[in-house]
Every structure is written in structure tokens, then in C-alpha cells.
Design an enzyme around this catalytic site. Sequence first.
Site, PDB file in Angstrom:
ATOM      1  CG  ASP A 108      63.721   9.763  54.088  1.00  0.00           C
ATOM      2  OD1 ASP A 108      63.549   9.539  52.895  1.00  0.00           O
ATOM      3  OD2 ASP A 108      62.731  10.084  54.956  1.00  0.00           O
ATOM      4  CG  ASP A 319      62.039   9.257  47.893  1.00  0.00           C
ATOM      5  OD1 ASP A 319      62.743   9.604  48.725  1.00  0.00           O
ATOM      6  OD2 ASP A 319      60.910   8.513  48.148  1.00  0.00           O
TER       7      ASP A 319
END
Length: 443
Positions: A108, A319
Site C-alpha cells: 500500500d 496509488d
Amino acid sequence: MPRLASFLVVLLPLLLSAVRAAAHSNGGFGFKATLRHVDANGGYTEAQLLARAVQRSRARVAALQSLATSLPANVITTARILVRASEGEYLMDMGIGTPPRYYSAILDTGSDLIWTQCAPCLLCVDQPTPYFDPTQSPTYVRLTCSSPMCNALYYPLCFQKVCVYQYFYGDSASTAGVLANETFTFGTNTTRVTVPSISFGCGSINSGALANSSGMVGFGRGSLSLVSQLGSPRFSYCLTSFLSPTPSRFYFGVYATLNSSNTSTSGPVQSTPFVVNPALPTMYFLNMTGISVGGDLLGIDPSVFAINDADGTGGVIIDSGTTITYLAQPAYDTVRAAFVSQIKLPLLNVTDASVLDTCFNWPPPPRQSVTLPEVVFHFDGADMVLPLPNYMYSDTSTGALCLAMAPSVDGSIIGNFQHQNFHVLYDLENSLLSFVPAPCNLT
Ligand SMILES: *[C@@H]1O[C@H](CO)[C@@H](O)[C@H](O)[C@H]1NC(C)=O
Ligand SMILES: *[C@@H]1O[C@H](CO)[C@@H](O)[C@H](O)[C@H]1NC(C)=O
Ligand SMILES: *[C@@H]1O[C@H](CO)[C@@H](O)[C@H](O)[C@H]1NC(C)=O
Ligand SMILES: *[C@@H]1O[C@H](CO)[C@@H](O)[C@H](O)[C@H]1NC(C)=O
């Protein structure tokens, strides 16, 4: 016995530094790993894969927006720092403890903490491997409340001098437990490295979804993230086609380079600086300057992509955990209008807006030939020319041809669907994002 003990005290740091030295040999620290898509083993059809990823992305975007819209303006800036999204798209295997127990974690780039669920567990989520048991690993050390890593937490708690962490994700997922140091093992066979003293969360109260993994590994810009802790702050990934089962590739440290002979590339390497958003310091913001469709630079006001200085909303991030790209509504509306005017196919009236909503009717063969406009994302100093499969999705069962982008009421997110078959480098030392088209299924 005392002699042996003092002998060990002298020897242990030497042993540990030997391990670090081994890891740093060959011109620097680094490793190579593979990334597995969360749905890779689920047996899903292409349409289901996309629908599931879009749902997860939607939850992630909602998590980022939730506090911004629900809190008074003066607390938004601090509140936004605490907002993260828990679900991710790619899993990385790593070993934890001595001897290493292997588990896969969600990679992440939108959060910092490294954590896994630990035994004994008070409240845990289903995971594919047994909980990590600190009593079985002699290298496990709990951190005290005065340790620097404890102070890097936003919500440190102190319990009998032990640092207790709490970490909240915007979609109401959370993890809490002891902050500890442990030995971690990363990388595949030839580049395996063992690194002592990685600070991580040993979570005994956890909620939320782990997407068939056993924890998370934060690659954000904060000091608790793996990239910050390993002190060789650069990593890169090369994502294979979203619909292909071939694992993607991940590189850390010295192996994270776009110039190396282990990557065949096509086209020049392009670089754009990261931008810091003080309200979301963990995330990788970029300076997006415009979008071209079919060779026309669209008339999108640059303020649509800017970070709002007053409250930290807006801006553009890249992201790892968002699939399709979310564009701030005015930018999305402009891109959609350009597609509608340039594609000579009937626009579908999409009723199930839970998936994609700019779709054209393109019935199965014999198909009429259609010219699709080229899409370029412009950043400060870099143009990302998207290959067709990175922005158009063709559902062969329904004949729908859809734009793989969606609108956002807050900032924009460049999702990973858009950089399939790009080798993307996050260089934290130089604060640069670089990318180059590359066939990621070739090793
Ligand atoms: C979890 O992974 C296992 C093994 O890879 C697979 O069989 C199972 O279907 C996965 N479960 C989910 C919910 O994706
Ligand atoms: C934990 O790890 C950090 C980072 O490697 C190190 O600075 C610190 O001394 C370690 N603390 C303990 C108690 O081992
Ligand atoms: C690639 O190599 C060139 C020339 O050696 C160098 O100038 C450039 O910064 C490198 N780019 C990246 C992204 O490593
Ligand atoms: C973004 O890039 C443009 C064009 O290079 C530049 O004028 C502007 O100052 C940059 N903005 C930020 C916040 O870096």
C-alpha cells in the site's frame, strides 16, 4: 556462564551487522519480489475481475473523501492525515521472525505502517496463514514508549512502558497492538535479504477486510513505512496486464532502476517531481497539468488538479491500491465529453453505474472498425501516453466498450489500470516519479 554471556553481548552486534553487510553487498541494498493480484486465484471472469476492482477502488476513494466532507474545515487538515484506505490490489510475500514465517501482505503506497495479526489474538480477521506468534521468535523485541518509532505514530499509547499502536483506515477498518522490532526477510531466491530491527505492528485487535492476505506493508512517505525504514528509499514495479494471471514484478533499492538491463523498455524514461501535501504527507502527490484526448489538450482549468491549501483536499495522487483512475468531476466531465464527440459509436445508457459509466455499444463480430482517440496524461515534466488497454475496457460478452475512468468529488487518483505494462519508479531520495513503457510479463 557469565563469560559466555558477555561473549554473546560482544558477538551479537557483530553478527547482526554481518547480516546487514550481506544485505548491502553487491553495490548496495536491494531485492526483487513478485506481486500477486488479490483476485489472481479467485477464478473470476474478466468482467467480474474489473467489477470487483472497481468496487474496491470506490471504497478506497470514499475512504479518502469521508472525513473531508464530514468534519468542520478547521479540523480537516489534521483529520485527513489519519485517513487511509485499507483494501489494496497487490500482495507481496515476506518472511517475519526467526526462523522466518512467510505471509503475504497488501502492498500500500497510501499508508505507512507494516503490520500483521499476532497471537494471542483478541479480535482478528480471517487470514490464510496462522497468526504470527512472537513467543516463537527470539528476534522479536517490543518497543518502549520513548522509542522514536513510537513517537512517529499519530496515536501512540503506553501500557506498562510498552508502545501500543492504533491505526485507523477511513473505511472503518483498524488495527491495534504492540509496536515491535523484528527481523524480516524479503525477496525471491537470488536476491533474498534478511534485515533485523524492522519496526512493525503486532496486531491483536483488528477489524476490516484483508483481501486474502495476512497484513499490510506500507510504502508511503512516512517514517514508519518499509521504504523509509530500509534506508534505500527507492522502489519500482512493473504491473502485468490486469487481466493476465502472470505475477507482476517489484524491485527495491539498487534493483529499482529503469535503466537496468533486466528491463526491456520501449520509449524514453520520463520523470516528474512528487508534490508534498501537508494534510496527507504519506501519499504520493503529483503535479498533473492536463489531459489530451485524440491529440487535443482539453480545456481543464489547472485549479481542478491543484491541492486546496486551506484544507488539503484536491490534488492528484498515484496509488497502488486504486485500479481505475478517478478524475475530479470537472476533469472527468471534460474527458467524457471528448470521448463522446470523438468515438463514432452509440453511447450506452448505463444503468448499473456501480461499474463504468462512459460506455459505447460495440456489438461482437463482425465488428465495425472504430478509431479510438489516444489519451495522454500530462505531468510537470512528463507525458504518460497511455496504451489502448490502459484506458479502454472491452466487455466481450456484452459488446460494451468502456472508458476505465470514473469521477471523484474530491481529488484525482491515478490508478494502476492506467500503468499496466509501465515500469514505474518511486525515487524518494530525489522526490521523483519516473516511468517507461515496458513489457512487464518478460523477466
Ligand atoms: C484466497 O486464496 C486461496 C489460495 O490462493 C484461494 O483458493 C481462495 O479462493 C482465495 N479466497 C478469496 C476470497 O479470494
Ligand atoms: C528498533 O529498530 C530501530 C530501527 O532499526 C532501531 O533504531 C532501534 O534501536 C530498535 N529498537 C530496539 C529496542 O531494538
Ligand atoms: C537513467 O540513466 C541516465 C543516464 O545514465 C540518467 O541520467 C537518468 O537519471 C537515469 N534515470 C533513472 C530514472 O534512473
Ligand atoms: C506544476 O507544474 C507547473 C508546470 O511545470 C508549474 O508551473 C507549477 O509551479 C507546478 N506546481 C507545483 C505545485 O509544483
